[in-house]
Design a protein around this motif. Structure first.
Motif, PDB file in Angstrom:
ATOM      1  N   PRO A 464       0.842  -1.209   0.000  1.00 38.49           N
ATOM      2  CA  PRO A 464       0.000   0.000   0.000  1.00 38.49           C
ATOM      3  C   PRO A 464       0.869   1.249   0.000  1.00 38.49           C
ATOM      4  O   PRO A 464       1.803   1.357   0.789  1.00 38.49           O
ATOM      5  CB  PRO A 464      -0.807  -0.131   1.291  1.00 38.49           C
ATOM      6  N   LEU A 465       0.566   2.170  -0.899  1.00 36.48           N
ATOM      7  CA  LEU A 465       1.380   3.384  -1.048  1.00 36.48           C
ATOM      8  C   LEU A 465       0.485   4.615  -1.055  1.00 36.48           C
ATOM      9  O   LEU A 465      -0.628   4.569  -1.595  1.00 36.48           O
ATOM     10  CB  LEU A 465       2.171   3.332  -2.361  1.00 36.48           C
ATOM     11  N   PRO A 466       0.947   5.726  -0.496  1.00 36.86           N
ATOM     12  CA  PRO A 466       0.196   6.984  -0.660  1.00 36.86           C
ATOM     13  C   PRO A 466       0.225   7.386  -2.129  1.00 36.86           C
ATOM     14  O   PRO A 466       1.128   6.984  -2.881  1.00 36.86           O
ATOM     15  CB  PRO A 466       0.958   7.964   0.221  1.00 36.86           C
ATOM     16  N   LEU A 467      -0.768   8.188  -2.530  1.00 40.92           N
ATOM     17  CA  LEU A 467      -0.919   8.499  -3.959  1.00 40.92           C
ATOM     18  C   LEU A 467       0.348   9.052  -4.612  1.00 40.92           C
ATOM     19  O   LEU A 467       0.727   8.583  -5.691  1.00 40.92           O
ATOM     20  CB  LEU A 467      -2.083   9.464  -4.178  1.00 40.92           C
ATOM     21  N   PRO A 468       1.052  10.026  -4.016  1.00 43.23           N
ATOM     22  CA  PRO A 468       2.256  10.525  -4.704  1.00 43.23           C
ATOM     23  C   PRO A 468       3.292   9.428  -4.937  1.00 43.23           C
ATOM     24  O   PRO A 468       3.878   9.340  -6.026  1.00 43.23           O
ATOM     25  CB  PRO A 468       2.786  11.601  -3.743  1.00 43.23           C
ATOM     26  N   ALA A 469       3.496   8.569  -3.934  1.00 39.04           N
ATOM     27  CA  ALA A 469       4.472   7.493  -4.090  1.00 39.04           C
ATOM     28  C   ALA A 469       3.995   6.473  -5.108  1.00 39.04           C
ATOM     29  O   ALA A 469       4.786   5.964  -5.912  1.00 39.04           O
ATOM     30  CB  ALA A 469       4.723   6.821  -2.737  1.00 39.04           C
ATOM     31  N   TYR A 470       2.681   6.161  -5.080  1.00 35.99           N
ATOM     32  CA  TYR A 470       2.132   5.217  -6.055  1.00 35.99           C
ATOM     33  C   TYR A 470       2.349   5.731  -7.477  1.00 35.99           C
ATOM     34  O   TYR A 470       2.792   5.006  -8.365  1.00 35.99           O
ATOM     35  CB  TYR A 470       0.645   5.006  -5.789  1.00 35.99           C
ATOM     36  N   THR A 471       2.051   7.003  -7.677  1.00 37.45           N
ATOM     37  CA  THR A 471       2.215   7.596  -9.000  1.00 37.45           C
ATOM     38  C   THR A 471       3.676   7.575  -9.440  1.00 37.45           C
ATOM     39  O   THR A 471       3.987   7.181 -10.568  1.00 37.45           O
ATOM     40  CB  THR A 471       1.684   9.040  -9.006  1.00 37.45           C
ATOM     41  N   ASN A 472       4.570   7.976  -8.554  1.00 36.72           N
ATOM     42  CA  ASN A 472       5.984   8.084  -8.923  1.00 36.72           C
ATOM     43  C   ASN A 472       6.673   6.734  -9.029  1.00 36.72           C
ATOM     44  O   ASN A 472       7.462   6.495  -9.943  1.00 36.72           O
ATOM     45  CB  ASN A 472       6.723   8.960  -7.908  1.00 36.72           C
ATOM     46  N   GLU A 473       6.376   5.835  -8.118  1.00 30.62           N
ATOM     47  CA  GLU A 473       7.081   4.566  -8.096  1.00 30.62           C
ATOM     48  C   GLU A 473       6.509   3.539  -9.065  1.00 30.62           C
ATOM     49  O   GLU A 473       7.247   2.769  -9.679  1.00 30.62           O
ATOM     50  CB  GLU A 473       7.048   3.970  -6.684  1.00 30.62           C
ATOM     51  N   VAL A 474       5.191   3.515  -9.205  1.00 31.25           N
ATOM     52  CA  VAL A 474       4.553   2.473 -10.003  1.00 31.25           C
ATOM     53  C   VAL A 474       4.211   2.953 -11.406  1.00 31.25           C
ATOM     54  O   VAL A 474       4.559   2.312 -12.402  1.00 31.25           O
ATOM     55  CB  VAL A 474       3.280   1.958  -9.297  1.00 31.25           C
ATOM     56  N   LEU A 475       3.542   4.090 -11.493  1.00 38.78           N
ATOM     57  CA  LEU A 475       3.065   4.544 -12.789  1.00 38.78           C
ATOM     58  C   LEU A 475       4.133   5.260 -13.593  1.00 38.78           C
ATOM     59  O   LEU A 475       4.168   5.157 -14.818  1.00 38.78           O
ATOM     60  CB  LEU A 475       1.852   5.456 -12.610  1.00 38.78           C
ATOM     61  N   ARG A 476       5.008   6.002 -12.922  1.00 35.31           N
ATOM     62  CA  ARG A 476       6.031   6.764 -13.641  1.00 35.31           C
ATOM     63  C   ARG A 476       7.432   6.208 -13.459  1.00 35.31           C
ATOM     64  O   ARG A 476       8.348   6.592 -14.163  1.00 35.31           O
ATOM     65  CB  ARG A 476       6.008   8.228 -13.182  1.00 35.31           C
ATOM     66  N   GLY A 477       7.603   5.332 -12.487  1.00 35.50           N
ATOM     67  CA  GLY A 477       8.930   4.811 -12.204  1.00 35.50           C
ATOM     68  C   GLY A 477       9.483   3.998 -13.362  1.00 35.50           C
ATOM     69  O   GLY A 477       8.761   3.223 -13.995  1.00 35.50           O
ATOM     70  N   THR A 478      10.765   4.166 -13.640  1.00 28.07           N
ATOM     71  CA  THR A 478      11.378   3.433 -14.746  1.00 28.07           C
ATOM     72  C   THR A 478      11.626   1.972 -14.387  1.00 28.07           C
ATOM     73  O   THR A 478      11.731   1.131 -15.267  1.00 28.07           O
ATOM     74  CB  THR A 478      12.716   4.087 -15.146  1.00 28.07           C
TER      75      THR A 478
END
Length: 595
Positions: A464-478
């Motif tokens: 479980p991740l807060p939204l900013p981390a979810y976005t950066n780590e999962v959706l935008r993370g390389t």
């Protein structure tokens, strides 16, 4: 619980957060006002994809809305103001939808009885291709005018599209710059042309006279008629281009003009006296005014509308989604239930993404497919009202869609079938990781998945991740260190051209190809299909590739074709979920009675 939609883009991947999640739009079909959330109702929508109309269909006026009358002020209450009103910056479904009140494009979607048809808007038709689809010509209609009465010309179309190259317009779609320069991204396109204020005239857009605009592309582009319906295809008059201020109050070409805009407070529209109904096959001018208010809590707004308190009977929401707290109340009262407007959330789909380079064995991916308990997971999110269980990657609301089920499975899953595939795997799988945006609803769904995977002997480690981390780590993370996650996405217009080629081309970056799917044969086939000059044929070929090749590899697991519910006042007529933009469309609204 704001219904704030992100970009309409195949590269948009966002988590579904309860029934009131933040999602986008593009193509679907809805039946109109009322509460139809059962699966039988949705099946009637599957064939309502966008057809392409003729010059006759494009002529205007728009087909009348049955029972509509003129007069009065329609009130629109949303939690948030619009991020952008500048047409070249608009890139979200509800903003597209609302901007139809004051803005017109080369083409647009005529909607009759919930069914969309692409027609000429400012143009006399949907465009005429030549040179194998590398050249497209549009003729403008007679009698089209700006809010001050001056005629709209081809040079205004050209200038509006040229603006999309300029700095500050990155927030909008980049198809015009990419297609007109032949470059693969906006940065490279800007090296060729940097916008009208920097580089003056752009020779790939020709205006031989005031009624003709010609686009010369470097490659075959069969989807130009659909792309020409995007807000970025709107005209802008150079003498009215106020720069950053244009984002607050653009100059009108539609049936209404903006008379006041107090940012984050209110937006007022009044009739545009120079709009001519007989040139417009899309819009109506039933109400005298539209009054938008912002920053009021969604629950309070919905309660006022349901109970007709204050101005509630004349009010509608176009961004907010119907609060789940009121579902029980509406279900017990037929009159209140009738005020809920239900339909597909455009062409938005929701999938369980499998990171293919981490879960490389197709037998394991097939096991994941059989393990997903779709029905239970949907119930955790809010039940059938959040979406229809999917068996296909693409939405049934796009051109060329076919119903198929590559690996048939019950909505509750199939543990035994999953175990069979796990037994065939090259290496025994004991553990997989699942990342998600943490909130109460998604926590419940995660537990449903944990329980299902455990039955097959797999420990699903949740992250479980807060939204900013979810976005950066999962959706935008390389390089996200997760095996599975849920993702919502849509197309930029109702064909698979900005869906299948983006998500499954191994040469694209992880923002597009988030499953990291890699199949050289698919890449080669995508290149072949890209050269097809007929949009309908191209769509059918892409869907065939999806059905016959891609989904057999199980790069992801289809979960939901999403739905949306919004609410209208008892005195508001003409409310339906727009089949393309996925929210209630103001351009068809009227008041049944006005004082």
């Amino acid at each position: 619980m704001e219904f704030a939609m992100p970009r309409i883009s195949s590269r948009t991947a966002v988590p579904l957060v309860a029934a009131a999640s933040a999602m986008l739009v593009l193509c679907s079909c809805s039946a109109g006002a009322g509460s139809q959330s059962d699966e039988a109702a949705t099946r009637t929508e599957a064939d309502l994809v966008a057809g392409v109309g003729s010059a006759k269909d494009s002529a205007g006026p728009a087909p009348a809305v049955a029972g509509a009358r003129k007069g009065g002020t329609v009130r629109v209450a949303n939690l948030r103001d619009y991020s952008h009103l500048d047409p070249q910056k608009v890139y979200a479904g509800e903003a597209y939808n609302t901007s139809l009140l004051w803005g017109r494009q080369l083409t647009q979607y005529q909607v009759v009885n919930g069914k969309p048809k692409l027609v000429g808007d400012l143009a006399t038709d949907t465009g005429r291709p030549s040179d194998g689809g590398r050249t497209w010509t549009y003729k403008l209609k007679d009698g089209i005018a700006w809010e001050d009465g001056r005629p709209i010309t081809s040079k205004h179309i050209k200038y509006g599209i040229e603006r999309t190259f300029a700095p500050g317009f990155e927030v909008g779609p980049s198809y015009w710059p990419q297609w007109l320069t032949g470059k693969s991204d906006l940065a490279a396109a800007r090296k060729v042309y940097g916008g009208p204020k920097k580089d003056g005239d752009f020779d790939r857009i020709e205006t031989p006279d005031d009624k003709t605009v010609v686009f010369r592309f470097h490659k075959t582009q069969s989807d130009v008629p659909f792309m020409a319906a995007q807000s970025s295809s709107s005209p802008v008059r150079p003498d009215k281009d106020t720069g950053a201020a244009y984002d607050l109050k653009p100059f009108a070409t539609g049936p209404y003009r903006i008379t006041a805009h107090r940012q984050n407070q209110s937006l007022t529209l009044e009739r545009n006296p120079h709009w001519k109904a007989d040139t417009d096959p899309i819009r109506h001018q039933y109400a005298d005014k539209f009054e938008f208010t912002f920053e009021k809590k969604e629950l309070n707004t919905a309660q006022e509308i349901l109970n007709g308190r204050g101005e509630g009977a004349d009010t509608v929401t176009t961004k907010n989604e119907f609060p789940p707290e009121l579902i029980g109340e509406a279900g017990r009262d037929a009159k209140k239930k009738d005020l809920i407007v239900d339909g597909r959330r455009g062409a938005f789909t929701y999938h369980l993404i499998i990171r293919n380079d981490r879960v490389a064995d197709p037998e394991v991916r097939k096991a994941v497919h059989y393990l997903l308990p779709r029905q239970q997971a949907r119930q955790a999110l809010g039940g059938p009202r959040v979406g229809d269980i999917a068996t296909t990657y693409s939405s049934p609301a796009i051109v060329g869609w076919e119903s198929y089920d590559t690996h048939p499975v019950k909505p509750t899953g199939d543990i035994e079938k999953a175990k069979q595939h796990l037994a065939r795997a090259k290496k025994k799988v004991k553990r997989l990781s699942y990342a998600y945006e943490s909130n109460a609803v998604n926590d419940r769904m995660a537990q449903v998945l944990v329980d299902a995977f455990a039955k097959a002997g797999i420990e699903l480690v949740t992250k479980p991740l807060p939204l900013p981390a979810y976005t950066n780590e999962v959706l935008r993370g390389t390089d996200p260190q997760y095996d599975l996650w849920m993702s919502g996405s849509s197309v930029d217009w109702p064909t698979p051209a900005t869906g299948v080629p983006y998500r499954f081309d191994s040469r694209r970056d992880s923002l597009d190809n988030d499953p990291r799917y890699k199949n050289p044969a698919v890449d080669k086939e995508l290149d072949r299909i890209a050269e097809i000059s007929d949009a309908t044929k191209k769509a059918k070929e892409l869907i065939a590739l999806e059905k016959d090749t891609i989904m057999k590899d199980v790069p992801l697991v289809p979960f939901l074709h999403q739905r949306v519910q919004q609410v209208r006042g008892s005195n508001v007529g003409g409310a339906f979920i727009h089949p393309i933009y996925g929210t209630i469309s103001p351009a068809w609204l009227y008041l049944k009675k006005s004082s």
